[in-house]
Design a protein around this motif. Structure first.
Motif, short mmCIF file in Angstrom:
data_model
loop_
_atom_site.label_atom_id
_atom_site.label_comp_id
_atom_site.label_asym_id
_atom_site.label_seq_id
_atom_site.Cartn_x
_atom_site.Cartn_y
_atom_site.Cartn_z
N ARG A 118 0.95 -1.14 0.05
CA ARG A 118 -0.11 -0.01 0.00
C ARG A 118 0.85 1.36 -0.06
NH1 ARG A 118 -4.43 -2.61 3.95
NH2 ARG A 118 -5.94 -3.29 2.56
N LEU A 119 2.07 1.29 0.51
CA LEU A 119 2.92 2.31 0.65
C LEU A 119 3.94 2.36 -0.41
CD1 LEU A 119 3.25 2.76 4.39
CD2 LEU A 119 2.00 4.18 2.86
N GLY A 120 3.88 1.60 -1.27
CA GLY A 120 5.02 1.34 -2.27
C GLY A 120 4.48 1.49 -3.68
N GLN A 121 4.61 2.48 -4.39
CA GLN A 121 4.05 2.68 -5.94
C GLN A 121 4.71 1.66 -6.65
OE1 GLN A 121 4.64 6.19 -8.44
NE2 GLN A 121 2.60 6.78 -7.54
N ARG A 122 5.84 1.14 -6.51
CA ARG A 122 6.28 0.09 -7.38
C ARG A 122 6.79 -1.13 -6.62
NH1 ARG A 122 6.76 4.86 -9.23
NH2 ARG A 122 6.48 5.29 -11.43
N ALA A 123 6.14 -2.13 -6.90
CA ALA A 123 6.53 -3.44 -6.06
C ALA A 123 6.91 -4.46 -7.12
CB ALA A 123 5.23 -3.86 -5.35
N ASN A 124 7.83 -5.50 -6.42
CA ASN A 124 8.30 -6.57 -7.45
C ASN A 124 8.40 -7.86 -6.82
OD1 ASN A 124 10.85 -4.94 -6.49
ND2 ASN A 124 11.53 -6.82 -7.25
N GLY A 125 8.43 -8.85 -7.44
CA GLY A 125 8.84 -10.20 -6.89
C GLY A 125 10.44 -10.39 -7.45
N VAL A 126 10.93 -11.39 -7.10
CA VAL A 126 12.41 -11.59 -7.48
C VAL A 126 12.78 -12.70 -8.44
CG1 VAL A 126 13.11 -10.79 -5.22
CG2 VAL A 126 12.37 -13.21 -5.40
N SER A 127 11.69 -13.22 -9.15
CA SER A 127 12.06 -13.89 -10.44
C SER A 127 10.54 -13.91 -11.37
CB SER A 127 12.17 -15.60 -10.02
OG SER A 127 11.08 -16.12 -9.61
N LEU A 128 10.57 -14.29 -12.48
CA LEU A 128 9.35 -14.30 -13.32
C LEU A 128 8.19 -14.87 -12.60
CD1 LEU A 128 10.52 -14.29 -17.07
CD2 LEU A 128 9.32 -12.36 -15.89
N LEU A 129 8.62 -16.14 -12.36
CA LEU A 129 7.55 -16.87 -11.53
C LEU A 129 7.09 -16.57 -10.34
CD1 LEU A 129 6.12 -19.93 -11.57
CD2 LEU A 129 7.81 -20.88 -10.79
N GLY B 225 6.95 -13.43 -9.47
CA GLY B 225 6.18 -12.29 -9.77
C GLY B 225 4.63 -12.64 -10.00
N ASN B 226 4.65 -13.80 -10.62
CA ASN B 226 3.26 -14.45 -11.16
C ASN B 226 2.53 -14.82 -9.74
OD1 ASN B 226 3.51 -14.04 -13.55
ND2 ASN B 226 4.40 -16.31 -14.20
N VAL B 227 3.17 -15.42 -8.99
CA VAL B 227 2.86 -16.12 -7.50
C VAL B 227 2.48 -14.92 -6.73
CG1 VAL B 227 3.44 -17.43 -5.53
CG2 VAL B 227 4.22 -18.28 -7.79
N SER B 228 3.25 -13.91 -6.69
CA SER B 228 2.84 -12.72 -5.91
C SER B 228 1.66 -11.72 -6.29
CB SER B 228 4.14 -11.80 -5.85
OG SER B 228 5.29 -12.35 -5.40
N ARG B 229 1.32 -11.93 -7.52
CA ARG B 229 0.38 -11.08 -8.27
C ARG B 229 -0.89 -11.86 -7.87
NH1 ARG B 229 4.07 -9.76 -12.08
NH2 ARG B 229 3.65 -11.87 -13.40
N GLU B 230 -0.84 -13.39 -8.00
CA GLU B 230 -1.86 -14.02 -7.32
C GLU B 230 -2.06 -13.96 -5.91
OE1 GLU B 230 -4.87 -16.43 -8.57
OE2 GLU B 230 -3.54 -16.56 -10.04
N GLY C 287 -11.33 -6.87 -8.66
CA GLY C 287 -11.96 -6.59 -10.21
C GLY C 287 -10.94 -6.81 -11.01
N PHE C 288 -9.73 -6.75 -10.74
CA PHE C 288 -8.63 -7.00 -11.84
C PHE C 288 -7.98 -8.63 -11.55
CE2 PHE C 288 -8.61 -2.62 -10.59
CZ PHE C 288 -8.50 -1.67 -11.96
N GLU C 289 -7.81 -8.69 -13.03
CA GLU C 289 -6.78 -10.08 -13.12
C GLU C 289 -5.60 -9.97 -12.50
OE1 GLU C 289 -8.64 -12.65 -14.65
OE2 GLU C 289 -10.28 -11.61 -14.92
N PRO C 290 -5.33 -11.36 -11.91
CA PRO C 290 -3.88 -11.48 -11.33
C PRO C 290 -2.83 -10.78 -12.32
CG PRO C 290 -5.22 -13.12 -10.98
CD PRO C 290 -5.96 -12.42 -11.82
N ASP C 291 -2.77 -10.92 -13.63
CA ASP C 291 -1.86 -10.42 -14.26
C ASP C 291 -1.99 -8.88 -14.48
OD1 ASP C 291 -3.79 -10.21 -16.07
OD2 ASP C 291 -3.04 -11.17 -17.72
N GLU C 292 -2.93 -8.32 -14.20
CA GLU C 292 -3.00 -6.88 -14.02
C GLU C 292 -2.46 -6.24 -12.70
OE1 GLU C 292 -6.25 -5.15 -16.98
OE2 GLU C 292 -7.05 -6.60 -15.59
#
Length: 872
Positions: free
Chosen positions: A375-386, A388-393, A401-406
């Protein structure tokens, strides 16, 4: 007798040797071979007994030897060259200084642990090693980073084994005066401190220590000061120790105290003030509350301050499982904030709201540090492509209301600092091929997709190198195993067998990491008879070197270690499989280069990245791993093996372990061992050597921390700095007011009717249809929103996949009912089942992502065109 007081007596260096002190205090020596060679030449025996720690070395060298060196012209020339090289390194322009304007003038990087060197034991595992490599790579690249952490008096625990193989923890006391750190001092000479308010009018004080990591200062806070009560003195006693309140105080000190330490450091040194704050995991998340409070002091309200702080914040999540996130009781957090404690200017309810699990399945009574970080970081990231997918999910509930890939969480795949982890012998082989400077640049700055020069190294040289590294590991293992058995109570007379442990000509497999259950330390033991056959094979034997620590409170992990140790103690196989206690950086730097294969078999997808395999790869070690973390991203059969997984929902845990263990044995028996022992016409394992060559050529440039930090700079730090500059105080107020207005009015935003020019449910590829949409915006205006047509393939349940959004435009003013009409083209750009829908999103020039507010309006089931399904 026990001393009643302890002093650290520092040596008085002759004037000619003063540069030795400067070299010892800058931790660049930990990855700079020439500087380490210089210190070793001071006194080789004491260098070895000091564990390769220059500060301890200089504290033990006799005055006569120092006087002798002060007259040694050859040594003084080497000393002058090393000191000049360090000055050039710390003051000269590097990669960052050659980039276009607009990069942040400084970045503050917060982490609960930093693995810089074994001489500064302030790390427990991968998170800390990653943070240390981040600082080193930033230094090599010239990135103006300030590291912020805590200085733990006991660090992480030292591990030994009992006679029956049970892990035992020991917490040696670390004296900062004997570590490569110095106190940060005020102009009057006093030690700089930060202070936190505690409930009941108490205060928590902490000294600021500074370690110099090449060009990067690392500020470390230490609460063991006389002015604190006993409880407060112990806040920084142990890494990841104590109960909930203890951990909360550590994280408040790291975050809030850390910002205050950065402000103090910049005031005292003139270092540029950070424009970007990077939180390495959620532990330091309170830093943003302190920054909001600073802005409130400048006249902003909380909401505007939050927007200004978010703009310059990067948050990195490392965990792929909710259980790995720090969560505190809501009442505990409330007690430590507000009028009677810390940050009295901020309403406690606003603090609690930032960490509340407001999504389905969340617990409203806990405070979630990762949720606050997002909530306090305008930019966020996971630490591998996979990951990143897991984190979005995993965190998609924060953006309903948004799909995980969004979900606005990207990924930057971790990397490792090659000069720290590459064996000197590997570096020398590269230097012989392309020169020392080009080799150093390739390992630090990176930038190349391939290291093609490796292709020109003769097969014999590669194989000889692998044999030398394996032999060094065998020697190291025997020494450590002997010491371990002596600690377990064995007598010298019963340890003769250790001289025959491991064979420098046998295929050597390494496995070393923390020991939570999901990493499956004992998967290799599922079929012990089959494992024994592998270990004792007459023609193609394998041998294992295993290490790892379980968390002190994790009895399950300790039982796994004990199970493995008992198997490795069996006289039938103990010459082929060993468990080494007290895994740390010093052991790892021998282990990675000496292994032929690096094994990793976690439960997929629970390994966020898994950087140990990267360190092994940089030394020509092949990876044998489950397709998880970074291996899922970069695996190719040319340079390693993928262990098949059975991660379907229909497979129970036992069955899954059986299947994946069997797949592991199959690979070892049928592909890995035969490839290692197979000899070509020249008597060399040509195909194995080619896999080593492919590993270095293709994986080498990818796994670099230099590549990782460049990605952070270009993809996260630079945009965050631009956002920070755009969010002036007035702009922050404007954005906060706009968001409040949009949130309050969103319930009246609707998609009322959708129609197209299509007359049938089929159409030809390339057709463009006219789309017309009637929407209600309530109190909002078209400038506040974007109306989109979203189209893509549809599955059997009419769900859009691989969708793209195109904005539609209003055709005029509102109609008599206050509704707006939007129109635009819809291109049928792919064959097969195709569909579309319409949605409305908030839109503002200062938003970093359309999903930022978590608001979206979509058609109801009865809104024209069958809710958007167009073709079948």
């Amino acid at each position: 007798m026990k001393a009643i007081r302890r002093f650290t007596v520092r040596p008085v260096l002759p004037e000619a040797l003063h540069p030795l002190s400067e070299l010892a205090r800058n931790l660049r020596w930990s990855w700079h071979a020439e500087t380490r060679d210089l210190f070793q030449s001071v006194d080789p025996e004491r260098w070895a007994s000091s564990g390769g720690d220059p500060v301890r070395l200089l504290g033990s060298v006799p005055a006569e030897r120092l006087a002798e060196l002060a007259e040694d012209r050859r040594f003084l020339r080497r000393l002058a060259a090393a000191a000049d090289d360090l000055r050039d390194y710390t003051a000269g322009d590097r990669w960052y200084q050659s980039q276009p304007e607009g990069l942040p003038q400084a970045v503050a990087y917060f982490s609960p642990e930093f693995g810089i060197t074994a001489a500064l034991p302030q790390y427990s595992g991968g998170l800390g090693i990653l943070a240390g490599d981040h600082l080193k790579a930033a230094s090599d690249l010239g990135v103006p980073l300030i590291g912020v952490g805590l200085l733990y008096r006991h660090g992480y625990f030292r591990q030994t084994l009992s006679r029956d193989g049970w892990q035992q923890e020991h917490y040696p006391v670390l004296d900062p005066n004997e570590l490569p750190v110095v106190p940060l001092r005020e102009p009057d000479g006093s030690v700089a401190q930060v202070s936190l308010a505690l409930p009941g009018g108490r205060r928590l004080l902490a000294r600021i220590w500074q370690a110099q990591v090449g060009r990067v200062p690392l500020l470390m806070l230490d609460s063991d000061v006389d002015e604190n009560d006993h409880g407060e003195r112990g806040v920084t006693d142990r890494l990841y120790g104590g109960g909930s309140e203890h951990r909360l105080l550590q994280e408040m000190l790291l975050g809030i105290g850390g910002v205050r330490a950065v402000r103090t450091y910049c005031r005292l040194t003139g270092h540029p003030v950070p424009e970007v704050f990077h939180t390495n995991e959620g532990h330091a998340g309170f830093l943003n509350l302190e920054r909001i409070a600073e802005l409130c002091d400048d006249g902003l309200d909380f909401d505007a301050g939050l927007e200004a702080v978010r703009a310059g914040t990067v948050f990195t999540t490392h965990t792929p499982v909710p259980a790995g996130i720090d969560r505190f009781d809501r009442e505990l957090v409330a007690r430590h904030f507000g009028p009677d404690a810390e940050l009295p200017r901020i309403d406690v309810e606003r603090v609690l709201g930032l960490g509340m699990e407001t999504y389905s399945g969340g617990d409203p009574n806990v405070f979630n540090m990762a949720v606050m970080g997002l909530r306090l970081g305008q930019r966020a990231n996971g630490v591998s492509l996979l990951h990143g997918n897991v984190s979005r999910e995993m965190f998609s509930g924060l953006w309903p209301g948004f799909e995980p890939d969004e979900v606005p969480i990207t990924s930057v795949t971790n990397g490792v600092h090659a000069p720290t982890w590459v064996a000197p012998e590997v570096f020398r082989l590269g230097a012989r091929q392309i020169g020392a400077q080009r080799t150093e640049d390739a390992m630090t700055v990176g930038g190349s997709d391939r290291w093609d020069a490796v292709g020109d190294i003769p097969d014999q040289d590669i194989w000889d190198l692998r044999r030398v590294l394996r032999e060094q590991l065998v020697t190291e293992v025997r020494q450590r195993l002997y010491a371990s058995w002596r600690q377990r109570g064995a007598g010298t007379a019963e340890l003769g067998w250790i001289d025959g442990v491991l064979d420098p000509d046998v295929l050597t497999i390494g496995f070393a990491r923390r020991v939570p259950s999901y990493k499956r330390l004992t998967l290799m033991l599922r079929d012990r008879d089959r494992l024994m056959d592998l270990l004792l094979h007459e023609e193609r034997p394998v041998q294992f070197v295993i290490a790892g620590k379980a968390h002190p409170a994790d009895d399950g992990g300790k039982r796994l270690i004990q199970e493995l140790v008992k198997f490795a103690d069996d006289p039938r196989v103990r010459h082929r499989i060993v468990f080494l206690p007290d895994y740390g950086m010093a052991m790892a730097q021998k282990l990675y280069p000496g292994c032929d294969v690096w094994l990793n078999n976690p439960l997929r997808p629970l390994e966020a990245c898994g950087t140990s395999g990267m360190k092994a790869a940089l030394n020509g070690c092949l990876n044998l791993s489950v397709l998880d973390g970074w291996w899922d991203e970069w695996f190719q059969p040319d340079f390693g093996w993928a262990i098949p997984t059975a991660d379907g929902t229909a497979t129970d845990d036992d069955r899954r372990d059986d299947l994946e263990a069997s797949a592991l044995y199959d690979l070892l028996e049928q592909r890995v061992a035969p490839r290692f022992y197979e000899r070509g016409q020249g008597g060399l394992p040509d195909r194995w050597i080619e896999m080593v060559r492919q590993t270095l050529t293709h994986l080498g440039p990818k796994v670099l921390a230099g590549r990782m930090v460049r990605e952070y700079v270009e993809r996260l730090y630079a945009p965050a700095a631009r956002s920070h500059r755009e969010l002036t105080l007035d702009a922050a107020r404007e954005l906060a007011e706009w968001k409040a207005r949009v949130r309050s009015a969103w319930h009246r935003v609707t998609v009322d009717h959708v129609e197209t020019s299509a007359s049938t449910a089929t159409a030809e590829l390339g057709t463009t249809l006219a789309l017309r949409v009637r929407v209600g915006l309530g109190q909002l205006a078209p400038d506040d929103v974007e109306v989109q047509a979203v189209s893509g393939r549809v599955d059997s349940e009419d769900r859009l996949t691989d969708a793209t959004g195109v904005p539609l435009k209003p055709t005029g003013g509102p109609d008599g009912e206050g509704r707006w009409v939007y129109e635009g083209p819809l291109s049928l750009d792919r064959t097969g089942p195709f569909g579309y829908t319409v949605r409305i999103l908030p839109a503002h020039r200062l938003l970093a992502s359309p999903a930022e507010l978590g608001l979206v309006a979509v058609p109801s089931e009865g809104t024209g065109e069958g809710a958007g399904v167009l073709m079948r």
